[in-house]
Design a protein around this motif. Sequence first.
Motif, PDB file in Angstrom:
ATOM      1  N   GLY A  64      11.263   3.480   2.295  1.00 49.27           N
ATOM      2  CA  GLY A  64      11.480   2.229   1.597  1.00 49.27           C
ATOM      3  C   GLY A  64      10.768   1.060   2.253  1.00 49.27           C
ATOM      4  O   GLY A  64      10.240   0.178   1.572  1.00 49.27           O
ATOM      5  N   ALA A  65      10.717   1.044   3.592  1.00 49.63           N
ATOM      6  CA  ALA A  65      10.044  -0.056   4.293  1.00 49.63           C
ATOM      7  C   ALA A  65       8.552  -0.057   3.998  1.00 49.63           C
ATOM      8  O   ALA A  65       7.944  -1.119   3.770  1.00 49.63           O
ATOM      9  CB  ALA A  65      10.285   0.060   5.796  1.00 49.63           C
ATOM     10  N   GLU A  66       7.949   1.129   3.980  1.00 43.97           N
ATOM     11  CA  GLU A  66       6.519   1.204   3.688  1.00 43.97           C
ATOM     12  C   GLU A  66       6.240   0.807   2.244  1.00 43.97           C
ATOM     13  O   GLU A  66       5.235   0.146   1.956  1.00 43.97           O
ATOM     14  CB  GLU A  66       6.012   2.616   3.955  1.00 43.97           C
ATOM     15  CG  GLU A  66       4.503   2.768   3.788  1.00 43.97           C
ATOM     16  CD  GLU A  66       4.024   4.147   4.159  1.00 43.97           C
ATOM     17  OE1 GLU A  66       2.819   4.411   4.005  1.00 43.97           O
ATOM     18  OE2 GLU A  66       4.873   4.971   4.593  1.00 43.97           O
ATOM     19  N   ARG A  67       7.113   1.189   1.335  1.00 48.55           N
ATOM     20  CA  ARG A  67       6.924   0.803  -0.065  1.00 48.55           C
ATOM     21  C   ARG A  67       7.026  -0.710  -0.245  1.00 48.55           C
ATOM     22  O   ARG A  67       6.236  -1.309  -0.985  1.00 48.55           O
ATOM     23  CB  ARG A  67       7.978   1.510  -0.928  1.00 48.55           C
ATOM     24  CG  ARG A  67       7.848   1.229  -2.415  1.00 48.55           C
ATOM     25  CD  ARG A  67       6.548   1.757  -2.962  1.00 48.55           C
ATOM     26  NE  ARG A  67       6.495   3.202  -2.861  1.00 48.55           N
ATOM     27  CZ  ARG A  67       5.420   3.921  -3.137  1.00 48.55           C
ATOM     28  NH1 ARG A  67       4.292   3.312  -3.504  1.00 48.55           N
ATOM     29  NH2 ARG A  67       5.442   5.231  -3.029  1.00 48.55           N
ATOM     30  N   ARG A  68       7.972  -1.336   0.446  1.00 46.54           N
ATOM     31  CA  ARG A  68       8.078  -2.800   0.364  1.00 46.54           C
ATOM     32  C   ARG A  68       6.851  -3.476   0.969  1.00 46.54           C
ATOM     33  O   ARG A  68       6.398  -4.517   0.481  1.00 46.54           O
ATOM     34  CB  ARG A  68       9.352  -3.260   1.069  1.00 46.54           C
ATOM     35  CG  ARG A  68      10.628  -2.932   0.299  1.00 46.54           C
ATOM     36  CD  ARG A  68      11.813  -3.649   0.924  1.00 46.54           C
ATOM     37  NE  ARG A  68      12.085  -3.182   2.281  1.00 46.54           N
ATOM     38  CZ  ARG A  68      12.886  -2.176   2.582  1.00 46.54           C
ATOM     39  NH1 ARG A  68      13.503  -1.509   1.609  1.00 46.54           N
ATOM     40  NH2 ARG A  68      13.088  -1.830   3.846  1.00 46.54           N
ATOM     41  N   THR A  69       6.306  -2.879   2.029  1.00 49.38           N
ATOM     42  CA  THR A  69       5.086  -3.433   2.618  1.00 49.38           C
ATOM     43  C   THR A  69       3.922  -3.371   1.640  1.00 49.38           C
ATOM     44  O   THR A  69       3.137  -4.329   1.516  1.00 49.38           O
ATOM     45  CB  THR A  69       4.742  -2.673   3.905  1.00 49.38           C
ATOM     46  OG1 THR A  69       5.841  -2.754   4.820  1.00 49.38           O
ATOM     47  CG2 THR A  69       3.493  -3.239   4.547  1.00 49.38           C
ATOM     48  N   GLU A  70       3.795  -2.261   0.929  1.00 47.54           N
ATOM     49  CA  GLU A  70       2.723  -2.138  -0.067  1.00 47.54           C
ATOM     50  C   GLU A  70       2.899  -3.148  -1.197  1.00 47.54           C
ATOM     51  O   GLU A  70       1.912  -3.714  -1.689  1.00 47.54           O
ATOM     52  CB  GLU A  70       2.695  -0.714  -0.617  1.00 47.54           C
ATOM     53  CG  GLU A  70       2.230   0.336   0.375  1.00 47.54           C
ATOM     54  CD  GLU A  70       2.191   1.719  -0.240  1.00 47.54           C
ATOM     55  OE1 GLU A  70       2.635   1.856  -1.405  1.00 47.54           O
ATOM     56  OE2 GLU A  70       1.715   2.655   0.430  1.00 47.54           O
ATOM     57  N   LEU A  71       4.140  -3.384  -1.617  1.00 48.88           N
ATOM     58  CA  LEU A  71       4.379  -4.365  -2.675  1.00 48.88           C
ATOM     59  C   LEU A  71       4.002  -5.770  -2.214  1.00 48.88           C
ATOM     60  O   LEU A  71       3.407  -6.547  -2.974  1.00 48.88           O
ATOM     61  CB  LEU A  71       5.844  -4.314  -3.114  1.00 48.88           C
ATOM     62  CG  LEU A  71       6.280  -3.054  -3.869  1.00 48.88           C
ATOM     63  CD1 LEU A  71       7.780  -3.084  -4.137  1.00 48.88           C
ATOM     64  CD2 LEU A  71       5.509  -2.909  -5.181  1.00 48.88           C
ATOM     65  N   ARG A  72       4.352  -6.098  -0.970  1.00 51.71           N
ATOM     66  CA  ARG A  72       3.974  -7.414  -0.445  1.00 51.71           C
ATOM     67  C   ARG A  72       2.463  -7.552  -0.343  1.00 51.71           C
ATOM     68  O   ARG A  72       1.902  -8.610  -0.672  1.00 51.71           O
ATOM     69  CB  ARG A  72       4.622  -7.639   0.922  1.00 51.71           C
ATOM     70  CG  ARG A  72       6.116  -7.921   0.857  1.00 51.71           C
ATOM     71  CD  ARG A  72       6.605  -8.469   2.190  1.00 51.71           C
ATOM     72  NE  ARG A  72       6.410  -7.512   3.265  1.00 51.71           N
ATOM     73  CZ  ARG A  72       7.320  -6.637   3.672  1.00 51.71           C
ATOM     74  NH1 ARG A  72       8.492  -6.573   3.054  1.00 51.71           N
ATOM     75  NH2 ARG A  72       7.073  -5.817   4.676  1.00 51.71           N
ATOM     76  N   GLN A  73       1.802  -6.498   0.101  1.00 51.21           N
ATOM     77  CA  GLN A  73       0.351  -6.561   0.198  1.00 51.21           C
ATOM     78  C   GLN A  73      -0.303  -6.666  -1.183  1.00 51.21           C
ATOM     79  O   GLN A  73      -1.283  -7.399  -1.348  1.00 51.21           O
ATOM     80  CB  GLN A  73      -0.177  -5.322   0.929  1.00 51.21           C
ATOM     81  CG  GLN A  73       0.186  -5.294   2.403  1.00 51.21           C
ATOM     82  CD  GLN A  73      -0.289  -4.036   3.088  1.00 51.21           C
ATOM     83  OE1 GLN A  73      -0.710  -3.076   2.436  1.00 51.21           O
ATOM     84  NE2 GLN A  73      -0.231  -4.027   4.413  1.00 51.21           N
TER      85      GLN A  73
END
Length: 249
Positions: free
Chosen positions: A34-43
């Motif tokens: 989930g943390a990596e997915r949120r990082t991709e969304l922010r990017q």
Amino acid sequence: MTAPLTPPHQPQPNDPWQAPPSGSHAVPGEEPGGAERRTELRQGALIAAVLTVAGVVLGLLWLWLAPRVPLVSDDTAVFLKNSEGEEAIGADGTFVLLGLAFGLVSGAAVFLLRRRGGIPLVVGLALGGLLGSLLAWGIGTWFGPTSDVVAHAKEVGQGVTFDAPLELHAVGAAMLAWPIAAMIVHLGLTALFGPRDPEPEWGTFHGATAFYEAPPAEPGSAFGPKPGPAEEQGSLDGRPSDGPGTARP
């Protein structure tokens, strides 16, 4: 009576060549958390915002490089000074070429910043390119020559050449040039130079020795023992043979 024929070779349940070892298992690739997915969304959101702001640069370049359409007026109407000129299509071509160049640069830059890729990044590229193109179109028409041609003609006077407003005729192609070029470049670079998914690995298996046991040959076959004279005689008389040392009545 003869001994029954040996049945054909059947695989043993514990044969290591027939089934994978019980202690082995495939190790699947790790799914992004989930943390990596949120990082991709922010990017992805950041990329869309940066490309939208870059549309200001595209609009100023279009305003600077696009050819002008000269107009002239008389007492009755406003006319094209050069009726066979190609300045009108030149403005569309300039915008499309600039959009393709911006798409090439933005797609390559996003790939260099994050080689792993991801759907949010591609969506951010497409959305940012589209919003940037819309902003560039608005800036070019807003800061370009006025769209009130009649008032401008009266202001400059009769017979004086002035510039027509900066317009886009092929709006669809102009708006999609940047996002399509960015997605194609990014996906192409990711397919050619991006990291590959790890192959499934088998766990360590201990305590098994691999061997191959040839199936026993059937009597009378090409690789089995040939029958003796007594067995051949018994076969000719139609009676079963009891072996070479058995007496017959």
